[in-house]
Design a protein around this motif. Sequence first.
Motif, PDB file in Angstrom:
ATOM      1  N   MET A  36      -1.723  -2.454  -5.450  1.00  0.00           N
ATOM      2  CA  MET A  36      -2.114  -3.334  -4.202  1.00  0.00           C
ATOM      3  C   MET A  36      -2.249  -4.951  -4.191  1.00  0.00           C
ATOM      4  O   MET A  36      -2.925  -5.219  -5.470  1.00  0.00           O
ATOM      5  N   TYR A  37      -2.016  -5.521  -3.476  1.00  0.00           N
ATOM      6  CA  TYR A  37      -2.102  -7.244  -3.640  1.00  0.00           C
ATOM      7  C   TYR A  37      -2.811  -7.571  -2.309  1.00  0.00           C
ATOM      8  O   TYR A  37      -2.512  -7.132  -1.310  1.00  0.00           O
ATOM      9  N   CYS A  38      -3.866  -8.422  -2.310  1.00  0.00           N
ATOM     10  CA  CYS A  38      -4.770  -8.698  -1.543  1.00  0.00           C
ATOM     11  C   CYS A  38      -5.117 -10.096  -1.507  1.00  0.00           C
ATOM     12  O   CYS A  38      -5.256 -10.759  -2.661  1.00  0.00           O
ATOM     13  N   ARG A  39      -5.408 -10.967  -0.371  1.00  0.00           N
ATOM     14  CA  ARG A  39      -5.611 -12.047  -0.158  1.00  0.00           C
ATOM     15  C   ARG A  39      -6.571 -12.232   0.926  1.00  0.00           C
ATOM     16  O   ARG A  39      -6.619 -11.248   1.919  1.00  0.00           O
ATOM     17  N   LEU A  40      -7.591 -13.304   1.093  1.00  0.00           N
ATOM     18  CA  LEU A  40      -8.070 -13.430   2.306  1.00  0.00           C
ATOM     19  C   LEU A  40      -7.149 -13.722   3.677  1.00  0.00           C
ATOM     20  O   LEU A  40      -6.057 -14.321   3.281  1.00  0.00           O
ATOM     21  N   ASP A  41      -7.502 -13.217   4.742  1.00  0.00           N
ATOM     22  CA  ASP A  41      -6.612 -13.229   5.634  1.00  0.00           C
ATOM     23  C   ASP A  41      -7.030 -14.627   6.516  1.00  0.00           C
ATOM     24  O   ASP A  41      -7.401 -14.650   7.454  1.00  0.00           O
ATOM     25  N   LYS A  42      -6.494 -15.574   6.040  1.00  0.00           N
ATOM     26  CA  LYS A  42      -7.043 -16.969   6.301  1.00  0.00           C
ATOM     27  C   LYS A  42      -5.935 -17.463   7.214  1.00  0.00           C
ATOM     28  O   LYS A  42      -4.653 -17.335   7.098  1.00  0.00           O
ATOM     29  N   PRO A  43      -6.130 -18.268   8.518  1.00  0.00           N
ATOM     30  CA  PRO A  43      -4.994 -18.833   9.141  1.00  0.00           C
ATOM     31  C   PRO A  43      -4.309 -20.018   8.503  1.00  0.00           C
ATOM     32  O   PRO A  43      -4.891 -20.503   7.353  1.00  0.00           O
ATOM     33  N   LYS A  44      -3.036 -20.168   8.732  1.00  0.00           N
ATOM     34  CA  LYS A  44      -2.380 -21.171   8.176  1.00  0.00           C
ATOM     35  C   LYS A  44      -2.872 -22.477   8.248  1.00  0.00           C
ATOM     36  O   LYS A  44      -3.440 -23.068   9.279  1.00  0.00           O
ATOM     37  N   PRO A  45      -2.820 -23.415   7.029  1.00  0.00           N
ATOM     38  CA  PRO A  45      -3.445 -24.648   7.100  1.00  0.00           C
ATOM     39  C   PRO A  45      -2.880 -25.695   8.150  1.00  0.00           C
ATOM     40  O   PRO A  45      -1.798 -25.552   8.371  1.00  0.00           O
ATOM     41  N   LEU A  60       0.638  -1.135   0.173  1.00  0.00           N
ATOM     42  CA  LEU A  60      -0.029  -0.043  -0.015  1.00  0.00           C
ATOM     43  C   LEU A  60       0.834   1.133   0.103  1.00  0.00           C
ATOM     44  O   LEU A  60       1.835   1.475   0.403  1.00  0.00           O
ATOM     45  N   ALA A  61       0.404   2.257  -0.566  1.00  0.00           N
ATOM     46  CA  ALA A  61       0.972   3.547  -0.471  1.00  0.00           C
ATOM     47  C   ALA A  61       1.020   4.228   0.851  1.00  0.00           C
ATOM     48  O   ALA A  61       0.207   3.836   1.587  1.00  0.00           O
ATOM     49  N   TRP A  62       2.035   4.946   1.358  1.00  0.00           N
ATOM     50  CA  TRP A  62       2.329   5.390   2.363  1.00  0.00           C
ATOM     51  C   TRP A  62       1.196   6.554   2.675  1.00  0.00           C
ATOM     52  O   TRP A  62       0.905   6.579   3.977  1.00  0.00           O
ATOM     53  N   ALA A  63       0.793   7.050   1.796  1.00  0.00           N
ATOM     54  CA  ALA A  63      -0.222   8.110   1.874  1.00  0.00           C
ATOM     55  C   ALA A  63      -1.693   7.615   1.984  1.00  0.00           C
ATOM     56  O   ALA A  63      -2.714   8.349   2.036  1.00  0.00           O
ATOM     57  N   ILE A  64      -2.000   6.146   2.145  1.00  0.00           N
ATOM     58  CA  ILE A  64      -3.223   5.706   2.311  1.00  0.00           C
ATOM     59  C   ILE A  64      -3.652   5.875   3.613  1.00  0.00           C
ATOM     60  O   ILE A  64      -3.120   6.065   4.462  1.00  0.00           O
ATOM     61  N   ASP A  65      -5.164   6.171   3.583  1.00  0.00           N
ATOM     62  CA  ASP A  65      -6.014   6.397   4.711  1.00  0.00           C
ATOM     63  C   ASP A  65      -7.156   5.800   4.660  1.00  0.00           C
ATOM     64  O   ASP A  65      -7.539   4.936   3.538  1.00  0.00           O
ATOM     65  N   ASP A  66      -8.094   5.575   5.480  1.00  0.00           N
ATOM     66  CA  ASP A  66      -9.449   5.000   5.820  1.00  0.00           C
ATOM     67  C   ASP A  66     -10.377   5.382   4.607  1.00  0.00           C
ATOM     68  O   ASP A  66     -10.953   4.729   4.014  1.00  0.00           O
ATOM     69  N   ASP A  67     -10.274   6.794   4.345  1.00  0.00           N
ATOM     70  CA  ASP A  67     -11.328   7.240   3.223  1.00  0.00           C
ATOM     71  C   ASP A  67     -10.868   6.589   1.894  1.00  0.00           C
ATOM     72  O   ASP A  67     -11.543   6.288   0.983  1.00  0.00           O
ATOM     73  N   ALA A  68      -9.582   6.528   1.374  1.00  0.00           N
ATOM     74  CA  ALA A  68      -9.000   6.140   0.300  1.00  0.00           C
ATOM     75  C   ALA A  68      -9.218   4.814   0.181  1.00  0.00           C
ATOM     76  O   ALA A  68      -9.598   4.262  -0.978  1.00  0.00           O
ATOM     77  N   ILE A  69      -9.110   3.946   1.260  1.00  0.00           N
ATOM     78  CA  ILE A  69      -9.195   2.445   1.060  1.00  0.00           C
ATOM     79  C   ILE A  69     -10.723   1.999   0.861  1.00  0.00           C
ATOM     80  O   ILE A  69     -11.190   1.178   0.159  1.00  0.00           O
ATOM     81  N   LYS A  70     -11.634   2.793   1.660  1.00  0.00           N
ATOM     82  CA  LYS A  70     -12.900   2.463   1.382  1.00  0.00           C
ATOM     83  C   LYS A  70     -13.673   2.808   0.260  1.00  0.00           C
ATOM     84  O   LYS A  70     -14.448   2.348  -0.346  1.00  0.00           O
ATOM     85  N   ALA A  71     -13.135   3.829  -0.488  1.00  0.00           N
ATOM     86  CA  ALA A  71     -13.672   4.549  -1.831  1.00  0.00           C
ATOM     87  C   ALA A  71     -12.907   3.357  -2.731  1.00  0.00           C
ATOM     88  O   ALA A  71     -13.796   3.180  -3.705  1.00  0.00           O
TER      89      ALA A  71
END
Length: 209
Positions: free
Chosen positions: A100-109, A36-47
């Motif tokens: 941005m890269y994202c994945r489900l925040d799953k516990p390790k198998p 994520l960019a250092w300038a990211i904030d709640d409003d930006a990610i929600k948008a």
Amino acid sequence: AKAAAAAAEAPAAEPAAAPPTPTNGDEVKSVFCTNLAWAIDDDAIKAHFSDAGDILRIKWIEDRDTGKFKGMGVLEFADAATASKAVEMKNETEVLGRTMYCRLDKPKPKSDRPVRQPKAKPEGCCKLYCGNLSYDIDDAALRAFFEPLALSAIRWVTDRETGDFKGCGFAEFASTEDADQAFLKQGQVLMSRPVRLDWAEDKPKKWEQ
């Protein structure tokens, strides 16, 4: 909203493949986002995620020692279907000039290896090893887990080279009796993960005779 961005450039991250939709009761409602960019904030990610679903909670991940933002965060959605949709739609998309890269925040198998049995308690031991911890854990969450027992010290285990949290740590109690009570929480769930506890004994320094 999180604090302003740090000065250094965010580290490069490997692309995260979108996992399959959870099945068989695997209700993963959180999405882990990195690079994520250092300038990211709640409003930006929600948008950015607005067309995928409403974000209920945001946790920005910061360096435990310096408090600086590490370019990562965990987003919580209302249900597993929305979280999976968010990953499918938004993985490898650009936010504030960064991919941005994202994945489900799953516990390790679970591993097929036999479960490690706790070692015998050293005489008078007041310290416990805590393993299989969420990467979103902090001091307040661990203290709440062990309430009403009071912790005298907490130490998180980090990688020597990168400083990244390794998902484990040590909890020290005021008395060996408190440590005994804390050990009874073996296997109880903290932040969606069953905690693995073991006795921890301070190793003597090599120069000691």
